[in-house]
Write an enzyme that holds these catalytic residues in place. Structure first.
Site, mmCIF file in Angstrom:
data_model
loop_
_atom_site.group_PDB
_atom_site.id
_atom_site.type_symbol
_atom_site.label_atom_id
_atom_site.label_comp_id
_atom_site.label_asym_id
_atom_site.label_seq_id
_atom_site.Cartn_x
_atom_site.Cartn_y
_atom_site.Cartn_z
ATOM 1 C CE LYS A 13 -9.018 5.113 10.271
ATOM 2 N NZ LYS A 13 -7.863 4.981 11.140
ATOM 3 N NE ARG A 88 -6.007 3.136 5.610
ATOM 4 C CZ ARG A 88 -6.092 2.560 7.059
ATOM 5 N NH1 ARG A 88 -5.049 2.786 7.534
ATOM 6 N NH2 ARG A 88 -7.317 1.956 7.219
ATOM 7 N NE ARG A 127 -6.996 -1.781 17.730
ATOM 8 C CZ ARG A 127 -6.951 -1.010 16.831
ATOM 9 N NH1 ARG A 127 -7.727 -0.229 16.405
ATOM 10 N NH2 ARG A 127 -5.895 -1.020 15.844
ATOM 11 N NE ARG A 133 -6.070 -4.381 13.845
ATOM 12 C CZ ARG A 133 -6.125 -3.249 13.261
ATOM 13 N NH1 ARG A 133 -7.464 -2.860 13.600
ATOM 14 N NH2 ARG A 133 -5.317 -2.520 12.480
ATOM 15 N NE ARG A 144 -1.635 -0.343 12.092
ATOM 16 C CZ ARG A 144 -2.154 -0.820 13.405
ATOM 17 N NH1 ARG A 144 -1.573 -1.727 14.224
ATOM 18 N NH2 ARG A 144 -3.270 -0.177 13.773
HETATM 19 P P1 ADP Z 1 -5.458 1.244 11.374
HETATM 20 O O1 ADP Z 1 -6.149 2.415 10.755
HETATM 21 O O2 ADP Z 1 -5.454 1.114 12.774
HETATM 22 O O3 ADP Z 1 -4.043 1.125 10.824
HETATM 23 P P2 ADP Z 1 -7.089 -0.648 9.680
HETATM 24 O O4 ADP Z 1 -7.912 -1.565 10.400
HETATM 25 O O5 ADP Z 1 -7.799 0.621 9.098
HETATM 26 O O6 ADP Z 1 -6.107 -0.056 10.982
HETATM 27 O O7 ADP Z 1 -6.223 -1.107 8.551
HETATM 28 C C1 ADP Z 1 -5.305 -2.180 8.877
HETATM 29 C C2 ADP Z 1 -4.527 -2.678 7.639
HETATM 30 O O8 ADP Z 1 -5.168 -2.692 6.464
HETATM 31 C C3 ADP Z 1 -3.463 -1.235 7.247
HETATM 32 O O9 ADP Z 1 -2.294 -1.166 8.128
HETATM 33 C C4 ADP Z 1 -3.153 -1.781 5.754
HETATM 34 O O10 ADP Z 1 -2.173 -2.888 5.651
HETATM 35 C C5 ADP Z 1 -4.412 -2.236 5.367
HETATM 36 N N1 ADP Z 1 -5.240 -1.114 4.731
HETATM 37 C C6 ADP Z 1 -6.559 -0.747 5.175
HETATM 38 N N2 ADP Z 1 -7.111 0.263 4.500
HETATM 39 C C7 ADP Z 1 -6.375 0.083 3.447
HETATM 40 C C8 ADP Z 1 -6.079 1.343 2.286
HETATM 41 N N3 ADP Z 1 -7.049 2.116 1.929
HETATM 42 N N4 ADP Z 1 -5.118 1.147 1.689
HETATM 43 C C9 ADP Z 1 -4.036 0.324 1.703
HETATM 44 N N5 ADP Z 1 -4.087 -0.682 2.691
HETATM 45 C C10 ADP Z 1 -5.297 -0.484 3.561
#
Ligand code: ADP
Length: 191
Positions: A13, A88, A127, A133, A144
């Site tokens: 993404k 989400r 990654r 991270r 996740r």
């Molecule tokens: P990925 O899609 O690889 O899990 P992201 O960088 O998009 O990684 O998100 C990392 C973390 O940030 C998620 O696991 C969550 O804890 C938090 N997060 C990101 N976007 C949201 C969201 N829309 N609602 C709740 N938590 C979020």
């Protein structure tokens, strides 16, 4: 142009969000990036979010919604935006509907990237070696993915029912996937 980009962790993404947003001249807004920036600054939001992120859980809707609302209110997002990683949850879908309605616009498309589950884990573990991270460990990666399946996958049906879902095969090279996204959005590539 108002777009959302969905897909499980590791679907690519972030990479695609930037290319697509640049094409439309709109900001790519990544909730994950904003949370990580806050964690590294040690802000109040960062302190709140970190424990959820490190466990692979979603940050509570109330915190996330407030953050996105503030970001969307910024001037650069007036002509539109691409949301990467939001909404989400079903509650976030509703919240976003309200935010967009308030501006008198509508969501143009919800793009979802589909990738084989085993390929996702492989990409994330790769990654992990360079990202630094704290949520890129095998255990947290699996969590996740579970959370995505439970809480975010149902959103695909919501946007399909609205007729704005655009499903794109996320397997292959970055360029191949970008090309598929533009084709699906009916964009004529430059050059
Ligand atoms: P990925 O899609 O690889 O899990 P992201 O960088 O998009 O990684 O998100 C990392 C973390 O940030 C998620 O696991 C969550 O804890 C938090 N997060 C990101 N976007 C949201 C969201 N829309 N609602 C709740 N938590 C979020």
């Amino acid at each position: 142009m108002r777009l959302i980009l969905m897909g499980p962790p590791g679907a690519g993404k972030g990479t695609q969000a930037q290319v697509v947003a640049d094409h439309f001249g709109i900001p790519a807004i990544s909730t994950g990036d904003i949370f990580r920036a806050n964690v590294s600054q040690g802000s109040e939001l960062g302190v709140e979010a970190q424990r959820f992120m490190d466990a692979g859980e979603y940050v509570p809707d109330e915190i996330t919604n407030r953050m996105v609302r503030n970001r969307i209110d910024e001037k650069d997002a007036e002509p539109g935006f691409l949301l990467d990683g939001y909404p989400r949850t079903l509650a976030q879908v509703e919240e976003l509907d309200g935010m967009i309605k308030f501006t008198g616009h509508a969501l143009d498309a919800a793009v979802v990237l589909t990738v084989d589950p085993e390929e996702l884990v492989a990409r994330l573990l790769q990654r992990a070696e360079s990202s630094g991270r704290s949520d890129d460990t095998e255990e947290v990666i699996r969590r996740r993915q579970e959370v995505y399946t439970e809480q975010t996958e149902p959103l695909i049906g919501v946007y399909r029912d609205r007729g704005i879902l655009v499903e794109v095969d996320g397997m292959g090279t970055v360029d191949e996937v970008t090309k598929r996204i533009f084709e699906a959005l009916d964009v004529i590539p430059e050059s």
